[in-house]
Structures are given as C-alpha cells and as structure tokens.
Design an enzyme around this catalytic site. Structure first.
Site, short mmCIF file in Angstrom:
data_model
loop_
_atom_site.label_atom_id
_atom_site.label_comp_id
_atom_site.label_asym_id
_atom_site.label_seq_id
_atom_site.Cartn_x
_atom_site.Cartn_y
_atom_site.Cartn_z
N ASP A 56 116.63 3.93 54.63
CA ASP A 56 115.86 3.15 53.40
C ASP A 56 115.43 1.97 53.80
OD1 ASP A 56 115.56 2.90 50.76
OD2 ASP A 56 117.81 2.38 50.34
N ASP A 82 113.15 5.31 44.51
CA ASP A 82 114.05 5.34 43.25
C ASP A 82 113.23 5.39 42.03
OD1 ASP A 82 115.81 4.66 45.17
OD2 ASP A 82 115.75 2.35 44.84
N GLU A 122 110.08 -2.02 53.31
CA GLU A 122 108.87 -2.51 52.77
C GLU A 122 108.85 -4.09 52.37
OE1 GLU A 122 111.78 -1.68 50.08
OE2 GLU A 122 110.78 0.07 50.98
#
Length: 770
Positions: free
Chosen positions: A478, A545, A481
């Site tokens: 995950d 998401d 960024e």
C-alpha cells in the site's frame, strides 16, 4: 544502448516552500481562490513569437524526416514525419509561434495526508524564441537558440533542443535552457479539436483528456474528488480533485497515432485546454522524453512498454478463484471458509489485512503499521496457513512503507520495527536529523528511506522473514505516494526530483524480496501508487480506495475509468476492491445526503464487473460493520460464490491475455480505440471496455437500472446470457437488457477463445438463460 544525454548546461530547479497545513481558515481561503489559480496556472508561460536566420531545410534522422520551415518563410515551424507514412505528422509546431519557452518560477507545495497541491508563482517568463542554428551530427540533430523576455530584452537565455533516433520508430529529445534564472521548461506543439488524448497513468474521472489540464504528481486519490460528500473533507485537504491520481504518468497516445512520454521525475503539467495548441511544462531547466511513431495505438503501447517495462503473468493459482478479503481473526476466517466450501466456491486466497492488529482512528479501523503477525488476533496462524494450503488456498497480508511505534504488549513477542529503523537511520529525516513524521488520520508515522541501500536490504529481510517466512504468499503493498518534498534522503536527492520516483522504488523493493526468496512466479503483491517505470516491477496494480458509491469521480464508475486509462500507460494488469473501500456511514450525514455506505445492489454490480477483470478480490472497507459484505447472509454468499465461479471459468482466456501483456504490454482491460482506431464513435466512450479483444463489457453503473446503452462496434456480437446475436455492419448504440445477475457482456461471434469460455460456463451450469 545509446549513451546517456550529455548536459550542456547546469540543471536548475524551482525554489519551493512547504506551506503550513492543518488550519481550516487557511484551507478555506485556498479553496475560495482555487478557481482563479486554475485560470492563471494553465497560462503561466504564455505563447510567444519565433524568429530565425536559419533557412528552410530537411534533415534525415534514421527513418524520421525533420522538416524546418525557416527564414525564407513568414511563419517558421518544425515538422516531424516518419518514412512509413509521410502523410502523417508525428509532431509539429505552430507556424509563427515559439515552440520552446521557459520561466523563472517558485513553488508553494502543500502536503496533507498524502494529498499534494503545487502553486506556481511566476517571477519572469521567456516566451519569445530565436532559432540561431540547426546542425546534424550523425543520428542527432541539435537546434540552438535563445529565448527572450519581453519585459527585459537584454536577458536572453540560451537553449538547445536535441533530437536523437532510438531504433526505427522512436525519437528521443532533450530540451535544455542554459540560464540559472530559468528553472521551468515548456514545449508547445499543434493539436486539433478532433484529437483525443489518452494515457497519463490512472485517470479516474476522464479517459479522453482533451480539454483538460493534467498535473503529473503522485498523490493520495482523495475522498470524493468532486462527487457529493461532506464539505469538511475539503477543509481537511483530503477530498482530492478530478485529476488526483495514485499513479499518474507523463505519457499520452492520441487517436491520431501520436505519442510522447517524459523521463523527468519532477512534477510536470500537460495542458490540453486549448483546442489548437498543447503544451508540456516541467519543473526543471531540462526536459527529456521520447516521441513514438506507430500505425495504431496498440503499436504505440508496444513501443512504449519496451522502455517502461511490462507486467508478468499472475501466478496460476491466483487465476483460479477469488481472493477473499477478511478481517476479524482466525475463527471468523474459518467460519466464512466453511460457508464458502458448502457453496463449492473457487478460492485462490484469503487476504487477512489485519494480521498485524488494528487500532481505532477517526477513519474507522486501521492497522498497526508494525509488520509482524499479531497472534492475539490470529491464534493458530500456522495451522490456519497449513490447512488452507492443503486446500490449495494461499494466505495474504498487508504491508506499507510506513512504520509506527506500537506500544509493547506483554503477551506478544514482537520486534519494534519503528525503533529498529530509527536507530539505524533507515527513515526519511528532517533538517535537524530527527525522523520526518507524516500525518495519516489521527496519528503520524515514519517513512522508509528507499534511497538508502541498507534500509532497502533491511526491509526486504522484514518481508522475507515476517511475511513470506510466516507462510503468506501475497500482500497489498500500500501507499508510497507521500514521499515528503522537504524530506532529507540518504541519496541527497531533492524531494522535488524524488517524490514521483518513490513509488517505483517501493514496488521494486517488494519484487526483489520475492526474487531473493526464490518465490518469483508464485508469490505476488498488488500496489496502488506508480509512475513511469512501475510496469517493470509491479506484479499487479490495484486502483486504490474508491468510495462505496455509484459516484462518477470516486465510486464504481471511477474504478472502470481508472482501469481503462491505466491500460494505455503500461499498467496492463489492474483491478479494484469489490464494493469499494471508503464509507462515511454517519446517520446524520446520510440523512442530509452527504454520507454513504455500501448497498447490496452496489456490491452485486461490483461483483459482476470484477468477474471480468484480472483479479476478483473483496475488501471489507474502512467501516466493515456498517457495510453490506459478501458474507452478510445466504444471498450475499451465494451471489459472491456464483461470480467467483464465473471469474474462474475465464481463467484460460485471462492467461492468454496475461501472456500478451508480458510480450507486448497490451492491457487486459482495453478501451475500444485499441481495436477500432478508425471508428470515431469509440473515441469518447468511457463506461464500457473490451476484455482482451473478444469480450465486450458494459457494466451497470447506476442504481436501479436494468438496461444499458451499449455501443456495438462493427461485427457480430453474441449476448453471453441469452445467446442473442447483435449484428452490426457499422457501429451503433443500442439499449440491451441488464437485470441484476446478467450484466451486458458480449463475445465476438466465431471467436474460438470466447466460445471455449462459453462452453466452460455451460458445463458448469453458470449461464442463466431465460
């Protein structure tokens, strides 16, 4: 291999400051001024005039012809064509206007929980261009000249644009401006109102980006991104916007068969708002990239992925069933497994993201970011792994590059990875040398410094010992960024240059851990953040998401668009969370229309969609107990089991597509332009796709709908459920039935690959014919 570019001038970058965040009043002021900032941003460096003393002439660089219309014409310009099709212009500048310009700018960067805003302030612009000389040296062409500032004509920074052939159909370019005061480069070229632009990595609101202003900066996708939701998300800085992307890529391909990508990692902007002129702007005095020439978009994707890399096929075991996203511990996993066994559900893996334990935060339930098994949540873990393995089911977990200081629990024998990393200097730091703590929801975390070789080695060992060593065969990799712009990195790289590179280094670390453990082709991970060369390292993309809504910008619709858009950019194996992830299940907010949670209908429609994508994986979301889950009742379990079986029936066909992805870079989910480039009716299609070339899928993306308006390209298309043939001599739109349980899916008449799938579905009694 060509030698690296030689820098003729020192490279300069904009000075930048990091804005203070967290104050609602400041955020409100920024929101109120945003429309004005957007208006000024895209015209930051205006178009100028061009002049030259260099006469018209043509140059041959390999297969490319560079045509210069110069001093003997009224409107100088540059045009590039390829010998394979000299009627097709690959790149052309606007006659009489500058095609190179530069600016002296400073940046104000706001970073909030992974969301990024960059505001540019212009000190000077150099928009007028003089071409002084053009000379060819072998396979290289150099264009020398000066830029002028209309306010200060005595200041004339020099530039050189270098073009160099790479292979038969690729032309590298480097633009350098040699003045320490110029820290931003801009390249202009002609477009037309009927040219459509695709690519730019994962774009969730717009597939055809003509008319848009596309910032290339890796960031959190945001919550809502323009869809209806609580206004407080804007004040907190986490709402995002229509072009917020976890995986933006500085690359495009058009319906005219033109394509450019940049090698720069600095933030860049592609401005496609003007119907006649397109510009590319980079936060550097040096812009490097490549122009690609192909007859079709698929040709260009193949050329492009020669450079950025291609994704390998998924493990065979994964292709044969669902990935069951579960939380709650050993007992609940065994209970749901038992229920799925009764339905003979094909299961590839159980994904237990809460293997590290959970904490309560303002976002709902979040994990403890200390990457080790919490045996108080999963007692008897090894026995569970063993039992699942006997049934040929893999176990998966969750990992990200953050570390938190987890309080010691007396009944757990755990390392404190946060302390280990800090003691050895393995995290990104501040100026003063202390760890740079990044705010998440209501807690902060340290970020692994991936420029430190020792930190990479240490974390790979964590993955090999604590993840693979505990029996897990896959994991979600995950985040990535949020590398801070003002962080201090072991490599001494500026955050401006390194921010976009961090996601690539993150996936390469995960891939190397698998390779070093001898698990290549068997273990895998899925990641959401990416940049130019992510396809070289990623084993599978995931779209991040989405909201548990029907929203166009951040719901089920955005999942479809993100997968299709990413496919143009080499992200060929991609998927979304079934049902979405983010809920705001607050009764008061829901009552006024800004809260939301997953409905049964949405869950079922998302299952239908993902059965025709590379991976069929569920996620409970950020508020599991507030949402309908696949295990909520007998009907949800039966529906999930049915679509898992449909997904498994397509295994052989998906293997063919993955082989194409590995060999040529073709996406598994394809925009129709990839196979119908000469049909203008497909150029702006955004809510239907091809699975490979043989299946046409038009998912239901609105609540309560039982029909879909499908565009059929020319040919004969067979409705998967009824067997009805739709025969088209030309492309046409037609409404077709799509009741719940029978999405609008068609296959090409006479396709052996598709008919093999249909036969498998019939044998397994999975076609619900009326």
């Amino acid at each position: 291999m060509k030698a690296p570019w030689q820098s003729l001038y020192p490279v300069t970058y904009p000075q930048y400051t990091i804005a203070c965040n967290g104050w609602a009043l400041k955020r409100l002021l920024r929101l109120l001024t945003e429309p004005l900032k957007k208006l000024s941003r895209w015209k930051l460096i205006s178009l100028g005039n061009i002049s030259t003393s260099v006469p018209s002439q043509s140059f041959q660089l390999g297969e490319f012809t560079i045509d210069w219309q110069g001093s003997d014409t009224k409107q100088p310009c540059l045009k590039i064509v390829h010998q394979s099709n000299q009627a097709k212009v690959i790149w052309q500048t606007s006659p009489g206007q500058s095609f190179i310009s530069g600016g002296d700018v400073s940046l104000t960067i706001t970073e909030e929980r992974g969301s990024i805003e960059i505001d540019e302030q212009k000190q000077a612009e150099f928009s007028d261009q003089i071409v002084d000389a053009i000379k060819q040296e072998g396979d290289t062409l150099l264009i020398h000249g000066r830029l002028q500032n209309r306010q200060n004509t005595s200041d004339e920074p020099q530039y050189v644009l270098t073009l160099r052939t790479i292979g038969l159909k690729e032309l590298d370019f480097q633009l350098q401006i040699g003045d320490g005061n110029v820290n931003e480069t801009q390249l202009q070229f002609i477009t037309s109102p009927d040219e459509h632009f695709y690519g730019f990595g994962e774009q969730f609101s717009q597939i055809d980006c003509k008319g848009q202003w596309i910032p290339i900066i890796c960031e959190e996708g945001g919550i809502g991104r323009g869809d209806r939701g609580p206004k407080t998300l804007n004040l907190l800085g986490v709402a995002g916007n229509r072009f917020s992307s976890y995986a933006p890529i500085p690359y495009f391909v058009t319906n005219k068969g033109r394509s450019i990508f940049l090698n720069n990692t600095e933030p860049s902007i592609f401005n496609l708002r003007d119907p006649q002129i397109a510009t590319i702007r980079v936060s550097s005095s040096c812009m490097q990239g490549r122009i690609l020439c192909g007859e079709t978009p698929l040709d260009i994707i193949e050329l492009y992925t020669n450079h950025v890399g291609r994704m390998s096929p998924l493990p065979d075991w994964l292709n044969n069933g669902a990935v069951v996203g579960m939380q709650g511990g050993t007992q609940l996993v065994r209970q749901v497994w038992s229920q799925l066994r009764e339905l003979d559900t094909p299961i590839a893996g159980f994904w237990s993201q809460d293997w590290v334990g959970q904490r309560r935060t303002i976002a709902g339930k979040q994990l403890w970011w200390n990457w080790q098994l919490d045996e108080t949540v999963y007692p008897g873990w090894q026995q569970l792994v063993s039992d699942l393995a006997q049934a040929k089911i893999a176990v998966g977990v969750y990992v990200n590059p953050f570390l938190v200081d987890r309080p010691h629990k007396s009944n757990l024998q755990q390392r404190n990875l946060y302390t280990e990393a800090l003691q050895q200097g393995f995290v990104v730091k501040k100026n003063q040398g202390e760890p740079y703590l990044i705010e998440s929801t209501d807690f902060s975390a340290a970020l692994l410094d991936l420029t430190n070789p020792d930190a990479r080695k240490w974390f790979k060992n964590v993955l090999k010992e604590e993840v693979l060593g505990k029996g897990a065969k896959f994991w979600m990799a995950d985040f990535a960024e949020a590398a801070p712009f003002e962080g201090i990195y072991a490599s001494d790289e500026s955050g401006l240059l390194y921010h976009n590179q961090y996601p690539v280094d993150w996936v390469s670390l995960n891939r190397e851990a698998i390779q070093e453990a001898g698990k290549e082709g068997d273990a895998w991970f899925f990641n959401r953040a990416g940049f130019l060369k992510t396809p070289s390292h990623s084993t599978c993309m995931w779209l991040g998401d989405q909201n548990t809504t029907w929203g166009k910008n951040d719901g089920i619709v955005s999942a479809v668009k993100g997968a299709i858009a990413g496919g143009f950019s080499g992200l060929s194996i991609n998927h979304s969370d079934i049902g979405g992830y983010t809920s705001i299940a607050n009764p008061i907010l829901e009552a006024i229309g800004v809260g939301f949670r997953r409905s049964r209908e949405l869950l079922y429609r998302w299952m239908e969609l993902n059965a025709f994508t590379p991976v069929f994986r569920t996620h409970e979301g950020n508020q599991p107990d507030k949402n309908v889950q696949f295990y909520t009742d007998k009907d949800t379990l039966a529906t999930f089991s049915y679509w898992a079986k449909v997904y498994a029936a397509l295994a052989g066909y998906r293997q063919q597509l993955m082989a194409e992805a590995a060999k040529k870079g073709y996406p598994m989910l394809r925009h129709l332009i990839l196979h119908y480039p000469d049909d203008p009716n497909v150029y702006q299609l955004e809510e239907q796709f091809l699975l490979g070339s043989e299946f046409l899928v038009a998912p239901v993306l609105k609540p309560g709908k039982k029909k879909v308006n499908v565009y059929f390209p020319a040919g004969e298309w067979v409705h998967l459920w009824s067997g009805k043939t739709y025969s088209m001599t030309i492309g046409i739109r037609q409404k077709v039935p799509a009741p719940l349980g029978q999405p609008a899916v068609f296959y090409r008449q006479g396709s052996q690959a598709a008919e093999s799938v249909v036969e498998t579905l019939k044998v397994k009694n999975l076609l619900n014919t009326p």
